[in-house]
Enzyme design. Structure first.
Site, PDB file in Angstrom:
ATOM      1  N   CYS A 258      -2.681  11.288   4.062  1.00 47.91           N
ATOM      2  CA  CYS A 258      -3.082  10.383   2.966  1.00 47.91           C
ATOM      3  C   CYS A 258      -3.050  11.115   1.637  1.00 47.91           C
ATOM      4  O   CYS A 258      -2.808  10.515   0.598  1.00 47.91           O
ATOM      5  CB  CYS A 258      -4.508   9.885   3.148  1.00 47.91           C
TER       6      CYS A 258
ATOM      7  N   GLU B 185       0.826  -1.214   0.000  1.00 48.14           N
ATOM      8  CA  GLU B 185       0.000   0.000   0.000  1.00 48.14           C
ATOM      9  C   GLU B 185       0.859   1.262   0.000  1.00 48.14           C
ATOM     10  O   GLU B 185       0.409   2.349   0.348  1.00 48.14           O
ATOM     11  CB  GLU B 185      -0.967  -0.029   1.188  1.00 48.14           C
TER      12      GLU B 185
ATOM     13  N   HIS C 247      -3.705   1.663   7.929  1.00 46.35           N
ATOM     14  CA  HIS C 247      -2.347   1.950   7.438  1.00 46.35           C
ATOM     15  C   HIS C 247      -1.546   2.494   8.620  1.00 46.35           C
ATOM     16  O   HIS C 247      -2.115   3.142   9.509  1.00 46.35           O
ATOM     17  CB  HIS C 247      -2.359   3.036   6.350  1.00 46.35           C
TER      18      HIS C 247
END
Ligand code: SUG
Length: 451
Positions: free
Chosen positions: A374, A180, A255
């Site tokens: 993000c 990711e 995350h």
């Protein structure tokens, strides 16, 4: 031997993802609490894109180097064709809306805005060949994100086109290599121009399932992180692999950047971020040239639930030219969660490590689980790499004005799940993106421009 450019001044450039015109709330990401909670709500793509742009512009105005990364083509008709839909684009949209509305939502997600998941970047000072290495994330744990890598790769190649960048293929699309990107990767260093330590955080090491989360998926594996460290030519003495705390994953920390952020030699994290915090400190201290500075937030000051609700750790920790302590860029939600607000006010007034906390309204993205960190991809660049950036992606007053105008002329103010089947929306998106590629001078990166 890395070239002598490693000694020249280097800058952290934050590239912000521009939110795409189909930004919507489809509840697609299991394990991402905000995404699930807001599924089915009405979104505002225009507000979302303007909120992101205003943050980028405000940081530029504070003397930081800012870039932008364009959104992807959505709804993504080529994926629907691969999945058996046929006919004209309008027919495909109609059939898919009737037969598989969740699929239409997935291929319409504007999720590429969260560019912390676009790729992993190892700056030139860390790599064996003295070049900056990039690997697009395969994002295979969520279907709607797994369709991003091919376009991501083309966009990154168009932006980082100088010879000093090496572009890798995404890792093989198999669960054991689930990757990711930068959201699970933190680079620590004494100075941006010097070799740093790359911290890779994973949720699954494939060998010990019992040590992983029980409820929600671990989206990064250790073998994926190891493969990236290898192919980027990192010095094994300057790489640390750390397991994420599985209980945190099970409470919505999908995350690592939802629970920790680092900049230079400072690591700001919740005490429940890592499975073995002391070992992370020891390894980082051994690998770093300078002493690791830590701000570890205890659970009795900010509970994990409040950390996830406010996205305190999905903040940007930034070095502002001329300032002693760091700037912490946090979402507005941090003002609304009392424990977090109280903690931040004390941090700002008492810690020499944090000079200023700034709150930004990023609610449209936050409702899908995407905060300030993000929305940005950090790339340490030399002056030469910046000068060699031919694409018009580095923010200036003129580019800011043009992007504002572009958003205001092309984006809808309101979008529902039902709107995704509207063929006019597809046309509007293609027209907007075609114009954007010209504005940003990145060539034909989209499938609709290449067929
Ligand atoms: O992958 N949300 C994204 C949020 C990504 C946040 N990125 C970082 N933490 N770096 C995800 O879960 C939700 C889309 C929806 O439900 O409509 C979504 O994809």
């Amino acid at each position: 031997m890395p070239p002598s450019s490693t000694q020249a001044e280097a800058f952290e450039v934050n590239f912000d993802g521009i939110v795409g015109p189909t930004h919507n709330y489809a509840g697609l990401s299991f394990g991402n609490v905000a995404s699930t909670e807001h599924g089915g709500r009405v979104s505002s793509p225009r507000q979302a894109a303007l909120q992101g742009l205003e943050k980028a512009w405000a940081l530029h105005e504070m003397g930081l180097k800012q870039g932008v990364i364009p959104p992807q083509e959505r709804p993504h008709i080529p994926t629907l064709r691969t999945l058996g839909f046929c006919g004209t684009d309008s027919e495909i949209l109609r059939q898919c809306a009737q037969r598989a509305p969740q699929l239409l939502a997935a291929v319409s997600s504007a999720s590429s805005m969260w560019v912390a998941n676009a790729c992993t970047v190892s700056p030139y000072a860390d790599t064996a060949d003295g070049k900056t290495h990039l690997t697009p994330a395969n994002l295979l744990s969520m279907f709607h994100r797994s369709i991003e890598p091919p376009t991501t790769g083309r966009v990154l190649e168009a932006i980082f086109s100088a010879d000093s960048f090496v572009h890798h293929q995404p890792l093989p699309a198999a669960p054991s290599f689930s990757d990711e990107g930068a959201a699970n990767h933190t680079r620590l260093c004494a100075d941006y121009s010097q070799a740093g330590v790359e911290l890779f955080v994973y949720g699954d090491d494939l060998s010990n399932k019992a040590a992983g989360p029980k409820k929600y998926p671990a989206r990064q594996t250790l073998p994926a992180s190891q493969a990236i460290a290898r192919s980027h030519g990192l010095n094994p003495d300057k790489v640390v692999f750390a397991r994420q705390n599985p209980d945190a994953i099970d409470q919505g920390v999908f995350h690592n950047d939802v629970i920790a952020v680092g900049n230079q030699d400072l690591l700001f994290h919740h005490e429940m971020a890592f499975a073995d915090t002391q070992s992370v400190y020891t390894q980082l201290n051994t690998a770093l040239d300078s002493e690791l500075q830590v701000i570890a937030v205890p659970a009795d000051a900010v509970s994990l639930e409040d950390a996830v609700r406010s996205y305190l750790f999905n903040s940007q920790l930034l070095t502002v030219p001329g300032q002693q302590g760091a700037l912490l860029v946090v979402p507005m939600e941090c003002r609304e969660v009392p424990s977090v607000h109280e903690y931040l006010m004390a941090l700002e007034s008492e810690s020499p490590l944090i000079e200023k906390v700034r709150f930004f309204d990023l609610r449209q993205s936050m409702n899908n689980g995407g905060g300030p960190a993000c929305l940005r991809l950090r790339v340490v660049m030399s002056q030469q790499q910046i000068a060699e950036t031919d694409a018009n992606v580095l923010l200036t007053a003129s580019l800011y004005r043009q992007l504002r105008h572009w958003i205001e002329s092309h984006y809808r103010d309101r979008l529902t799940m039902n709107d995704l089947q509207d063929p006019n929306l597809l046309d509007e998106c293609r027209t907007a993106l075609d114009e954007l590629t010209q504005l940003l001078k990145i060539g034909s990166v989209y499938d609709f421009q290449r067929t």
